[in-house]
Design a protein around this motif. Structure first.
Motif, mmCIF file in Angstrom:
data_model
loop_
_atom_site.group_PDB
_atom_site.id
_atom_site.type_symbol
_atom_site.label_atom_id
_atom_site.label_comp_id
_atom_site.label_asym_id
_atom_site.label_seq_id
_atom_site.Cartn_x
_atom_site.Cartn_y
_atom_site.Cartn_z
ATOM 1 N N PRO A 58 0.753 -0.986 0.089
ATOM 2 C CA PRO A 58 -0.035 0.077 0.143
ATOM 3 C C PRO A 58 0.733 1.343 0.379
ATOM 4 N N VAL A 59 0.173 3.013 -0.993
ATOM 5 C CA VAL A 59 0.822 3.405 -0.599
ATOM 6 C C VAL A 59 0.822 4.170 0.475
ATOM 7 N N ILE A 60 1.392 4.930 1.097
ATOM 8 C CA ILE A 60 1.798 5.372 2.824
ATOM 9 C C ILE A 60 0.978 6.513 2.145
ATOM 10 N N ARG A 61 0.896 7.890 1.654
ATOM 11 C CA ARG A 61 0.528 9.082 1.557
ATOM 12 C C ARG A 61 0.896 10.114 2.786
ATOM 13 N N GLU A 62 0.933 9.543 3.905
ATOM 14 C CA GLU A 62 1.826 10.835 5.073
ATOM 15 C C GLU A 62 1.262 9.865 6.685
ATOM 16 N N VAL A 63 2.293 10.101 6.746
ATOM 17 C CA VAL A 63 2.915 9.518 8.059
ATOM 18 C C VAL A 63 2.152 10.273 9.348
ATOM 19 N N PRO A 64 1.353 9.779 9.913
ATOM 20 C CA PRO A 64 0.903 10.445 11.866
ATOM 21 C C PRO A 64 3.009 10.719 12.180
ATOM 22 N N ASN A 65 2.548 11.953 13.049
ATOM 23 C CA ASN A 65 3.508 12.776 13.418
ATOM 24 C C ASN A 65 3.400 11.810 15.425
#
Length: 65
Positions: A58-65
């Motif tokens: 899967p493509v992870i577009r945004e990583v939470p901080n």
């Protein structure tokens, strides 16, 4: 002996050496040599089919901080 006669003598010696080397090593290129046999082509090996690309995750577009 003058310097001109010494130079002429040395020039003649060098010329004899160069011409002797030319006779020993023969003409440059294919002139005077037997023709080279054509290079044998290796048999073309069957190309394996291209491998399927590995499945992508899967493509992870945004990583939470």
């Amino acid at each position: 002996m003058t310097s001109q006669s010494v130079g002429g003598l040395l020039g003649a010696i060098v010329a004899v050496i160069v011409l002797g080397a030319a006779v020993v090593y023969g003409p440059i290129g294919q002139m005077g040599k037997p023709p080279k046999p054509p290079a044998a082509q290796p048999p073309a090996a069957a190309q394996p089919p291209p491998a399927e690309p590995a499945p992508k995750g899967p493509v992870i577009r945004e990583v939470p901080n």
